[in-house]
Design an enzyme around this catalytic site. Structure first.
Site, mmCIF file in Angstrom:
data_model
loop_
_atom_site.group_PDB
_atom_site.id
_atom_site.type_symbol
_atom_site.label_atom_id
_atom_site.label_comp_id
_atom_site.label_asym_id
_atom_site.label_seq_id
_atom_site.Cartn_x
_atom_site.Cartn_y
_atom_site.Cartn_z
ATOM 1 N N HIS B 124 0.875 -1.178 0.000
ATOM 2 C CA HIS B 124 0.000 0.000 0.000
ATOM 3 C C HIS B 124 0.913 1.228 0.000
ATOM 4 O O HIS B 124 2.035 1.162 0.491
ATOM 5 C CB HIS B 124 -0.824 -0.069 1.300
ATOM 6 N N ASP B 201 3.059 -4.636 8.217
ATOM 7 C CA ASP B 201 1.896 -3.769 8.061
ATOM 8 C C ASP B 201 0.662 -4.663 8.157
ATOM 9 O O ASP B 201 0.327 -5.387 7.221
ATOM 10 C CB ASP B 201 1.981 -3.054 6.706
ATOM 11 N N GLN B 204 -4.594 -4.824 6.990
ATOM 12 C CA GLN B 204 -5.611 -5.709 6.409
ATOM 13 C C GLN B 204 -5.715 -7.034 7.163
ATOM 14 O O GLN B 204 -6.791 -7.609 7.263
ATOM 15 C CB GLN B 204 -5.289 -6.013 4.941
ATOM 16 N N LYS B 227 -10.373 -0.672 10.693
ATOM 17 C CA LYS B 227 -10.534 -1.899 9.922
ATOM 18 C C LYS B 227 -10.785 -3.094 10.844
ATOM 19 O O LYS B 227 -11.029 -4.200 10.395
ATOM 20 C CB LYS B 227 -9.302 -2.151 9.055
ATOM 21 N N CYS B 365 -5.016 2.628 -3.436
ATOM 22 C CA CYS B 365 -3.778 3.151 -2.846
ATOM 23 C C CYS B 365 -2.616 2.199 -3.084
ATOM 24 O O CYS B 365 -1.746 2.038 -2.230
ATOM 25 C CB CYS B 365 -3.939 3.426 -1.353
#
Lengths: 150, 407
Positions: B124, B201, B204, B227, B365
């Site tokens: 991303h 990261d 998600q 999220k 993104c």
């Protein structure tokens, strides 16, 4: 199934999306400007042939959604033979129609372009319709090599 | 699946009863942000109605109540990702700020001209740009490990890019544009064998699977609250205590200090050293409520249910002529990115919206991912634990009809 969308996706728009008019590279163009909408990735190159201040030919290349493709296709048809001032006036009217600022817009003055009036109910899609015209505006002003809607 | 009842879960999310353009909402934009359960909404109302004051300051009752709830939320986050200590949980605005924090503190201190930072081709923008900025500041070099056409990291090439110059590896746990779940344990072990720390990261991944930072042995893990069924504007940096101790502060201000004179300032202890200013108090507490809600359902139950949803959607999608799935990794989370022959994703998005179906259309993104596949954008349906197979049927019927309309 898509009854609610009939105002936005009129048959004329599908037609121009399937068979865009003036979709070609113009050799020896007098003006060539790129338009880009970074939010959705719509990208087009507009070519103009000028005789004095009259647009004698207009064509484009690029890829985008049905609204943006139909908009640029219709635009290249309508501006042929127009003077710069006439084209600018159309841009102003088109902008008013799509952003809905004017209560009573004379759709007749916009001719075929009136099929794009539906976008004003879809704020997220207005830029798809106006990208072509912002690009034309930059080409007429001869002031930029590339324009962006952002 | 012990006791996983999607209909019961749906009742906990008031927005799912909303009508969109007269149709039942089918919300499939969960990778952008998730909807909120009543427990999260209630926790915000409860705080502002009964318990709210600033934290870590006052001796009065409300300040104590707010502080207790705020710090209890930190402990909930710690347990949720199995960190070793509350001190390793730092609240920031989101995963984006979290990566920027690590870049500008750990990165700026430890990365010098000529050093390398290694990321992957599926990141991303928030795991690309902060490193590019750091490279500009320090003269370090950003290296990108490639992926194959299925959207999987080419691990052998990743391994080859780990060099003596590599000072940090920063990798997405699960890709937002493709759904790919990276082999993070292997990545971390390989990097650690060369003494290189790893940031994951997890923006998600975190709502879709159980995450255990000690088992992974990652050095940093970052994610956003919104999220994870919590509020927007709140996120977390997990960092190993030894690394965080050695890092300089991120921003200066109140709360992050122990003693200030005009000559010098003594910084506060962890985690407050990294939390300057009044934090997003209600949002941190509501994130704690989201974690309680998820823990009661069980992350493994959620993962199993969503995997069923993805399998169902993938089979149905492959039956549609002209539909191309973008991202077909073997290890994949509940994301279905796709393109349709000659129909632009924005037209797909508008047409599905008229049927009450919310999907994302765009570059997600992740412009380098779009470039890799040679498309300007994709349409993306992303699933959450409250979605159903019936909703996937509605989506697929919508796609079929719009293909017919476009002709």
């Amino acid at each position: 199934m898509f009854e609610d969308l009939r105002d936005l996706y009129q048959e004329v728009i599908f037609d121009h999306n399937r068979n865009p008019r003036n979709f070609r590279v113009m050799e020896n163009a007098d003006r060539q400007v790129e338009g880009f909408n970074p939010l959705c990735g719509d990208r087009l190159t507009l070519f103009l042939k000028m005789d004095g201040d009259v647009i004698t030919d207009a064509s484009f290349q690029g890829s985008g959604c049905a609204i943006s493709t139909a908009s640029v296709s219709l635009m290249t048809e309508i501006v042929k033979g127009k003077t710069e001032a006439e084209a600018q006036e159309l841009f102003t009217k088109f902008h008013e129609m799509t952003t809905g600022k004017e209560e009573h817009i004379n759709l007749e003055a916009l001719g075929k372009l009136a099929v794009l009036a539906g976008v004003r109910e879809y704020p997220a899609r207005v830029k798809c319709a106006t990208l072509a015209w912002h690009t034309l505006d930059a080409a007429l002003k001869n002031e930029a090599n590339a324009i962006s809607t952002e | 699946m012990s006791g996983f009842d999607v209909n019961k879960i749906r009742q906990d999310f008031p927005i799912l009863a909303e009508k969109i353009r007269g149709k039942d909402l089918v919300y499939l934009d969960n990778a952008a942000t998730c909807q909120k359960p009543q427990a999260v909404i209630d926790s915000i109302v409860q705080l502002y109605s009964h318990d709210y004051a600033n934290v870590h300051r006052g001796v009065h009752t409300l300040s104590v109540r707010s502080t207790d709830k705020f710090e209890a939320a930190r402990t909930k986050v710690k347990s949720f990702i199995n960190a070793a200590s509350d001190k390793e949980i730092i609240f920031v605005r989101g995963a984006t700020e979290a990566i920027n924090l690590v870049a500008q503190t750990y990165g700026k201190t430890n990365i010098k001209a000529g050093d390398e930072i290694l990321i992957t081709a599926m990141e991303h923008h928030s795991n690309i740009v902060p490193w590019q900025m750091l490279c500009e500041q320090t003269g370090a070099v950003l290296k990108v490990a490639p992926m194959n056409h299925k959207g999987e990291l080419i691990y052998s090439e990743f391994e080859q890019l780990l060099s003596d110059k590599t000072k940090l590896v920063s990798v997405v746990h699960m890709s937002n544009a493709l759904g790919t779940i990276n082999p993070v344990k292997k990545i971390i072990a390989a990097a650690h064998a060369k003494g290189i720390p790893v940031l994951l990261d997890g923006a998600q991944a975190i709502p879709h699977m159980a995450v255990d930072v000690q088992e992974l042995d990652c050095d940093f893990y970052v994610f956003s609250g919104h999220k994870l069924y919590g509020p927007s504007g709140i996120g977390v940096v997990y960092g190993k205590q030894s690394l965080l101790e050695a890092m300089p502060p991120y921003q200066g201000g109140g709360d992050m200090i122990r003693k200030v004179t005009f000559v010098e300032t003594e910084y506060n202890v962890l985690p407050y050293k990294f939390e300057a200013g009044t934090p997003a108090i209600a949002d941190v507490i509501a994130l704690g409520a989201a974690i309680d809600y998820l823990a009661a359902i069980g992350m493994n139950n959620i993962a199993a249910y969503e995997s069923e949803l993805l399998d169902y959607a993938t089979v149905k999608a492959k039956q549609i002529d002209g539909l191309t799935i973008i991202g077909e990794a073997e290890e994949k989370g509940a994301i279905l990115s796709f393109t349709l022959n000659k129909i632009h994703p924005h037209d797909i998005g508008t047409m599905l919206d008229s049927l009450g179906i919310a999907i994302r259309a765009g570059h997600h993104c992740a412009m380098p991912v779009m470039d890799f596949y040679g498309v300007p954008a994709t349409a993306r349906a992303s699933f959450a634990m409250y979605n159903t197979k019936q909703e996937i049927d509605v989506l697929m019927a919508g796609i079929q009809s719009l293909i017919e309309v476009f002709g």
